[in-house]
Design a protein around this motif. Sequence first.
Motif, PDB file in Angstrom:
ATOM      1  N   GLN A  33      40.058  44.234  35.086  1.00  0.00           N
ATOM      2  CA  GLN A  33      41.093  43.672  34.086  1.00  0.00           C
ATOM      3  C   GLN A  33      42.018  42.827  34.542  1.00  0.00           C
ATOM      4  O   GLN A  33      42.964  42.953  34.979  1.00  0.00           O
ATOM      5  CB  GLN A  33      41.957  45.101  33.414  1.00  0.00           C
ATOM      6  CG  GLN A  33      41.301  46.408  32.969  1.00  0.00           C
ATOM      7  CD  GLN A  33      42.057  47.212  32.542  1.00  0.00           C
ATOM      8  OE1 GLN A  33      43.258  46.981  31.850  1.00  0.00           O
ATOM      9  NE2 GLN A  33      41.474  48.698  32.780  1.00  0.00           N
ATOM     10  N   ASP A  76      34.191  46.058  35.357  1.00  0.00           N
ATOM     11  CA  ASP A  76      35.667  46.899  35.094  1.00  0.00           C
ATOM     12  C   ASP A  76      36.705  46.269  35.655  1.00  0.00           C
ATOM     13  O   ASP A  76      37.756  47.044  35.631  1.00  0.00           O
ATOM     14  CB  ASP A  76      35.098  48.416  35.732  1.00  0.00           C
ATOM     15  CG  ASP A  76      35.139  47.955  37.165  1.00  0.00           C
ATOM     16  OD1 ASP A  76      35.208  47.062  37.818  1.00  0.00           O
ATOM     17  OD2 ASP A  76      34.735  49.162  37.724  1.00  0.00           O
ATOM     18  N   LEU A 104      45.129  41.314  38.757  1.00  0.00           N
ATOM     19  CA  LEU A 104      44.354  42.557  38.171  1.00  0.00           C
ATOM     20  C   LEU A 104      45.322  43.628  37.980  1.00  0.00           C
ATOM     21  O   LEU A 104      46.333  43.877  38.536  1.00  0.00           O
ATOM     22  CB  LEU A 104      43.293  42.921  39.286  1.00  0.00           C
ATOM     23  CG  LEU A 104      42.317  42.138  39.934  1.00  0.00           C
ATOM     24  CD1 LEU A 104      41.365  42.992  40.688  1.00  0.00           C
ATOM     25  CD2 LEU A 104      41.258  41.878  38.644  1.00  0.00           C
TER      26      LEU A 104
END
Length: 379
Positions: free
Chosen positions: A143, A141, A164
């Motif tokens: 990014q 999860d 992130l």
Amino acid sequence: MIKKISMVKLLINLPFLLILASNLLSLHMIHGQTQDSCGSNSILGNLSGQIFFDTSSLNCFPVWSSENFVLRYAQAGPSLWSFVLSAPNSNSYVGMGFSPDGAMVGSSAVVGWVASDGSANMRKYFLGGQTPSQVLVDQGDLQIIGNTSSVISDSSRIYMAFQLAIDQPRRQLVYSVGDNSNLPPNTPSFRLTKHRTQMAISLNYASAQGSRIKAPYSNLKRAHGILNMIGWGILIPTGAIVARYLKHLDPLWFYAHTGIQSLGFILGFSGVIAGLVLEDRLDANVNKHKGLGITILAFGCLQVLALLARPTIDAKTRKYWNWYHYSVGRLMILFAIVNIFYGIHLAKAGSSWNAGYGVVLGILFTTVLILEIKLLKKK
């Protein structure tokens, strides 16, 4: 005259002094190349052209002192965080995971490495389990902002820089180092091999302070190791020594032997049960260690049954019982010693456990040697 002699000695020793100074300088330079600390933020200034975001105001925390991992981070904007992880370049990968509970399994991780051809790589992984097939590349999860990510090798260290897109990163962070006996991940699968060692911390991003998270069930692991080491690895051999060399103290030797062996069996049995519970809770793959442990327990049970079926000293079957009792006991001790060292290896408990148990074995062996020599002299 004294001054002349001193000058002559100085001139004679000058080459050796220069060599010593040169060696000390070299050691200092090597140490400086392989170390990093939060007091040396200027290091990132030298890498400014290779890190694609501002590093001037990063917080710093030495997240893993024994492996010299240093983490620098800062909130770079709304829902944007910058990270730079610095670690020694061990010709393998370094990993940083963001964990929901402090465990490695279930974490989403960023992993970086420098291949043998000098090419730098960074991938994200979802750590779905403890086997390589459960570690999924390009999953999780996190990014990661792709155009700001970089992996740099400089002065025997590796710097993994990334950003992130997240409101607040998870506080529980896990770190790992790959085993340099294995090749770094490569195309096309980018399969991640098992790490050499790992650790976890809980980080307060506001204060740049953190604390180490204990490994799951660490107390149960320690109990499993100590019970088995004392029970099977120390008391059982001690009881065997009593039976062989103290028979002249009849009947004291027999009560001492049975008492020590009974206590060793109870502690060892408890240690095996703790190990089975531990395996179930951790879902660990320790089949060889478990198999040896169950075999040792079976030998222990056979010895208990042998005591109950012990024939009288003048019975015809006594010599066969003695052969059986001695053989099973010695096999049990041998398997126990092997499995204790194997368990220390599996647990990555460190050299102190190996050294400690090795010293105990050395004392037992020396005692046996001395008593055996005395026994042979009497014969």
